[in-house]
Design a protein around this motif. Structure first.
Motif, PDB file in Angstrom:
ATOM      1  N   HIS A  31       0.862  -1.185   0.000  1.00 46.16           N
ATOM      2  CA  HIS A  31       0.000   0.000   0.000  1.00 46.16           C
ATOM      3  C   HIS A  31       0.896   1.231   0.000  1.00 46.16           C
ATOM      4  N   HIS A 136      -2.611  -3.576  -3.288  1.00 47.56           N
ATOM      5  CA  HIS A 136      -3.994  -3.301  -2.903  1.00 47.56           C
ATOM      6  C   HIS A 136      -4.940  -3.325  -4.102  1.00 47.56           C
ATOM      7  N   CYS A 146      -3.467   2.859  -5.333  1.00 41.29           N
ATOM      8  CA  CYS A 146      -2.711   2.242  -4.237  1.00 41.29           C
ATOM      9  C   CYS A 146      -2.197   0.881  -4.694  1.00 41.29           C
TER      10      CYS A 146
HETATM   11 ZN   LIG Z   1      -3.998   0.474   0.040  1.00 42.80          ZN
END
Ligand SMILES: [Zn+2]
Length: 175
Positions: A31, A136, A146
């Motif tokens: 992330h 992510h 992300c």
């Molecule tokens: Zn994330």
């Protein structure tokens, strides 16, 4: 139970749910913090009661490579809304950034430790359920940037470094 020996232990105060017995994590999910409080203390504050992000990750890494751990790996996290089967790390970065060299080595060192501790494999995970190093936005999420294409593209480098560390029996000593 596993707390990484080279991470600063900074436990979240939110409720933790025990990982299903016998279930090892499938891998590690990347992330980015998206300019949100880009220090470990700042990340912890966003994860804490009253903070802006009620979905803490297991780990966080600053741009200087400093690693923090917020959740014991025996518990699942909340950072991937589509799965609780992975370990997660928030990397201090903005959309479009690459990880710094220091972050890249820290994530690789963490990955080598996850190999020793949880037997993660040196694969690229590209969809939920895949084993290895994923990200992510590999499943539908509102967080489409992300961690962004440049971080996603760094995964083979991370795995290569992690493999050298794991198979040369090098004790992580980056700190
Ligand atoms: Zn994330």
């Amino acid at each position: 139970m596993a707390i990484c020996p080279f991470a600063y232990w900074m436990p979240v105060k939110t409720k933790q749910e025990q990982r299903r017995q016998g279930a090892e994590p499938l891998g590690l999910i990347l992330h980015i913090s998206n300019s949100r409080r880009n220090t470990l203390a700042g990340l912890l504050a966003t994860f804490s009661p009253g903070g802006s992000n009620p979905f803490p990750s297991h780990f966080g890494v600053q741009t200087d490579g400093k690693l923090g751990q917020f959740i014991d790996t025996k518990y699942h996290d909340w950072a991937e809304e589509w799965s609780t089967k992975y370990i997660s790390i928030e990397c201090a970065a903005s959309p479009g950034d690459s990880l710094t060299v220091q972050q890249l080595y820290t994530v690789a060192t963490l990955y080598a430790w996850l190999y020793e501790e949880h037997s993660v494999t040196f694969d690229l995970a590209n969809k939920p359920g895949d084993a290895g190093l994923g990200y992510h936005s590999m499943e539908k999420t509102g967080h489409t940037s992300c961690p962004g294409p440049n971080v996603i593209a760094q995964r083979p480098s991370i795995l290569s470094i992690a493999q050298v560390m794991a198979f040369s029996q090098t004790t992580p000593s980056y700190w």
